[in-house]
Design a protein around this motif. Structure first.
Motif, PDB file in Angstrom:
ATOM      1  N   GLY A 121       0.786  -1.238   0.000  1.00 44.26           N
ATOM      2  CA  GLY A 121       0.000   0.000   0.000  1.00 44.26           C
ATOM      3  C   GLY A 121       0.809   1.275   0.000  1.00 44.26           C
ATOM      4  N   GLY A 122       2.101   1.196   0.356  1.00 43.99           N
ATOM      5  CA  GLY A 122       2.972   2.365   0.305  1.00 43.99           C
ATOM      6  C   GLY A 122       2.968   3.214   1.559  1.00 43.99           C
ATOM      7  N   SER A 123       3.714   4.312   1.500  1.00 41.60           N
ATOM      8  CA  SER A 123       3.917   5.148   2.691  1.00 41.60           C
ATOM      9  C   SER A 123       2.611   5.772   3.171  1.00 41.60           C
ATOM     10  CB  SER A 123       4.958   6.229   2.414  1.00 41.60           C
ATOM     11  OG  SER A 123       4.478   7.166   1.481  1.00 41.60           O
ATOM     12  N   ILE A 124       1.631   5.796   2.302  1.00 41.84           N
ATOM     13  CA  ILE A 124       0.323   6.333   2.669  1.00 41.84           C
ATOM     14  C   ILE A 124      -0.310   5.483   3.779  1.00 41.84           C
ATOM     15  CG2 ILE A 124      -1.233   5.057   1.082  1.00 41.84           C
ATOM     16  CD1 ILE A 124      -0.993   8.801   1.002  1.00 41.84           C
ATOM     17  N   VAL A 125       0.197   4.274   3.937  1.00 41.01           N
ATOM     18  CA  VAL A 125      -0.291   3.375   4.989  1.00 41.01           C
ATOM     19  C   VAL A 125       0.310   3.729   6.351  1.00 41.01           C
ATOM     20  CG1 VAL A 125      -0.189   0.949   5.775  1.00 41.01           C
ATOM     21  CG2 VAL A 125      -0.797   1.451   3.404  1.00 41.01           C
ATOM     22  N   ILE A 126       1.436   4.441   6.363  1.00 42.69           N
ATOM     23  CA  ILE A 126       2.178   4.666   7.614  1.00 42.69           C
ATOM     24  C   ILE A 126       1.321   5.287   8.734  1.00 42.69           C
ATOM     25  CG2 ILE A 126       4.104   5.930   8.670  1.00 42.69           C
ATOM     26  CD1 ILE A 126       5.786   5.302   6.178  1.00 42.69           C
ATOM     27  N   PRO A 127       0.558   6.359   8.471  1.00 41.87           N
ATOM     28  CA  PRO A 127      -0.258   6.902   9.564  1.00 41.87           C
ATOM     29  C   PRO A 127      -1.247   5.871  10.134  1.00 41.87           C
ATOM     30  CG  PRO A 127      -0.148   8.464   7.746  1.00 41.87           C
ATOM     31  CD  PRO A 127       0.477   7.195   7.251  1.00 41.87           C
ATOM     32  N   HIS A 128      -1.748   4.987   9.290  1.00 39.49           N
ATOM     33  CA  HIS A 128      -2.656   3.943   9.761  1.00 39.49           C
ATOM     34  C   HIS A 128      -1.886   2.885  10.541  1.00 39.49           C
ATOM     35  CE1 HIS A 128      -5.807   5.682   7.227  1.00 39.49           C
ATOM     36  NE2 HIS A 128      -4.795   5.938   6.409  1.00 39.49           N
ATOM     37  N   LEU A 129      -0.645   2.636  10.148  1.00 39.19           N
ATOM     38  CA  LEU A 129       0.224   1.719  10.886  1.00 39.19           C
ATOM     39  C   LEU A 129       0.484   2.263  12.294  1.00 39.19           C
ATOM     40  CD1 LEU A 129       2.185  -0.689  11.089  1.00 39.19           C
ATOM     41  CD2 LEU A 129       3.915   0.708   9.947  1.00 39.19           C
ATOM     42  N   ARG A 130       0.749   3.569  12.377  1.00 41.73           N
ATOM     43  CA  ARG A 130       0.976   4.182  13.699  1.00 41.73           C
ATOM     44  C   ARG A 130      -0.239   3.978  14.600  1.00 41.73           C
ATOM     45  NH1 ARG A 130       2.450   9.215  10.843  1.00 41.73           N
ATOM     46  NH2 ARG A 130       4.587   8.875  10.192  1.00 41.73           N
ATOM     47  N   ARG A 131      -1.427   4.256  14.043  1.00 42.30           N
ATOM     48  CA  ARG A 131      -2.632   4.112  14.864  1.00 42.30           C
ATOM     49  C   ARG A 131      -2.911   2.640  15.182  1.00 42.30           C
ATOM     50  NH1 ARG A 131      -4.068   8.918  11.839  1.00 42.30           N
ATOM     51  NH2 ARG A 131      -4.941   7.745  10.106  1.00 42.30           N
ATOM     52  N   ALA A 132      -2.569   1.748  14.245  1.00 42.89           N
ATOM     53  CA  ALA A 132      -2.767   0.310  14.487  1.00 42.89           C
ATOM     54  C   ALA A 132      -1.892  -0.164  15.637  1.00 42.89           C
ATOM     55  CB  ALA A 132      -2.455  -0.484  13.218  1.00 42.89           C
ATOM     56  N   VAL A 133      -0.636   0.261  15.645  1.00 46.31           N
ATOM     57  CA  VAL A 133       0.288  -0.166  16.700  1.00 46.31           C
ATOM     58  C   VAL A 133      -0.125   0.454  18.045  1.00 46.31           C
ATOM     59  CG1 VAL A 133       2.691  -0.113  17.489  1.00 46.31           C
ATOM     60  CG2 VAL A 133       2.175  -0.602  15.080  1.00 46.31           C
ATOM     61  N   ALA A 134      -0.567   1.705  18.016  1.00 47.77           N
ATOM     62  CA  ALA A 134      -1.055   2.339  19.248  1.00 47.77           C
ATOM     63  C   ALA A 134      -2.271   1.576  19.784  1.00 47.77           C
ATOM     64  CB  ALA A 134      -1.421   3.809  18.987  1.00 47.77           C
ATOM     65  N   PHE A 135      -3.141   1.153  18.896  1.00 47.29           N
ATOM     66  CA  PHE A 135      -4.328   0.381  19.296  1.00 47.29           C
ATOM     67  C   PHE A 135      -3.906  -0.976  19.851  1.00 47.29           C
ATOM     68  CE2 PHE A 135      -7.975  -2.405  18.692  1.00 47.29           C
ATOM     69  CZ  PHE A 135      -9.045  -1.613  19.098  1.00 47.29           C
TER      70      PHE A 135
END
Lengths: 118, 118, 118, 118, 118, 118
Positions: free
Chosen positions: F93-107
């Motif tokens: 999905g590319g770097s556009i996924v990174i903010p969602h990755l951050r929130r996923a790991v926080a969750f």
């Protein structure tokens, strides 16, 4: 820094550290490639940040847009140039981009306001 | 012009004429705004075409990519610069962009080959 | 029927039969829900097909667009109404929709031409 | 190998060579990370290919789907398992995935047919 | 008006004024085309708002969904009709639409509650 | 349960009940198919949840990601396996996924913290 800009930067820094601390090879290397991509090459760093901004905007990722607005400002992109980038994103991506444009401009205004503080 | 480049341009021209001939106000005005957006402003025309290219590539529209490659070449964007634009699209959009990158480079090579003909 | 319209319908029918023949419960039920969705309810079938068309167009799926153009025509949607649907898709989805609009109009013209045959 | 499968593999190999031959650092490293990602880790290679397949399908990239079908078959994913992966893609991604499902199954059938040849 | 509906409308109005105040030609004209698109033509205004709603929902833009729910209600779209539009968006766009459906229904309920106040 | 995890689950349960209470046939059946899809078949339930997670992440739906993280944990997916799934999503999905990755790991971290409580 205050408000949204500060909050954005702090969460971003904290979670990037958390993710990279996991020491996952593919993820770490991806972050490395991401950084490498925006280094000046045939295209200069300022233009690359504008490319990152327009790409983020048509993909409608508010956090990516906020990040690239900050980087654009650091590279000396003027507000008039930012609105030109916004207009390309708007026409390519359509009216679905408008809510992201509103938040982008609100973020830009907050960023500029904080800079204007003594 | 020959092959894919010629075919692309001819279908594009024919169908744009067909669509605008319908005389639908909102559609016609949209096409007008689309043209206006890439005129030089705070950001010059060359950079705007690169913005259009990267936006098209992350949204994965082959025809839009082909169109902006042609416009970039007209504005003097070098192949080295195009590959820098491609790299931003690839990193922002991910491996899902790769098939479009392959077709973009094949299109670029065909475009360059035709230009090299006497 | 001739050309693209015929080819589209034949491949669609053949592969749907192949897929449903696999007898996969979730896939079969999904196809069932898909059919159910366009049956008249609070919103009539004609409007539902226009909804399916605009959704397909902003998601930029040429085959889905072709399918819903056929269904719209069967429900009596006029060409003028189709262009109104196209204009909403264009403005919501942006210039990235234009290549799909070109193919949609080419498909519509072929569909109308075949109908006009004795 | 024959037909679509052969054509897909040849164009893919030729263009990857062309792109990597450009020697663009960020693009080359991205291709490296892409390869690294599917190597067995906490999750085995077979499951990773199924993950790549479902991701490609909801993002509706036919070439990526074709590629991961080939890789899944190499890792021993059965056709029954592939249809389970397809069903997840269909439900998560919606009816807009159906045309890609049709092409995926047509590609799978051609792949299986070639394998069955003496 | 109270709560989310009021907050949504106020931020939208404030930022639209801010953006249009920038007096950027392409952006202003885009906003003009956006307004023009929903005026009654071959398709009436009520149906056009339903088209805008379904397009916003499959593209998964919560703010666009909220906006078109308000406009649909103004045009006399009933709640039963809205749920039919939602069902088309759900089936076309897949389960990824569900979180947006939840927020859409929560927004609709709040909108209806405020209307019911004396 | 506390914080984001609790809030997520409560809003999800409340709104699902509200939506299903509307008794709309196509919507109800869609929810039924959605549940059916993740039941063990040729592919086991644990792998199916990982498939749902990676699909949600490349489509960048935070709520869907949160939901599938919870389901993955229930099925015994380890954190190391989750990061492998994240890496596939990131590269596809590319770097556009990174903010969602951050929130996923926080969750994920919040989910794990609540589990560790006596």
């Amino acid at each position: 820094m205050a408000g949204r800009v500060k909050e954005f930067n702090e969460f971003r820094a904290k979670m990037n550290e958390r993710i990279l601390g996991e020491d996952h090879r593919a993820i770490k290397r991806f972050f490395g490639v991401d950084t490498l991509t925006y280094e000046p090459g045939a295209v200069d760093a300022k233009t690359k940040e504008m490319l990152g901004l327009v790409a983020s905007m048509v993909l409608r990722c508010d956090d990516c847009v906020s990040y690239h607005i900050i980087e654009c400002k650091k590279e000396g992109v003027t507000d008039a140039e930012l609105f030109d980038v916004f207009s390309v994103a708007l026409v390519v991506g359509g009216s679905i981009v408008i809510p992201h444009l509103r938040r982008a401009v609100a973020f830009l205004d907050e960023y500029n306001a904080q800079d204007a503080q003594p």
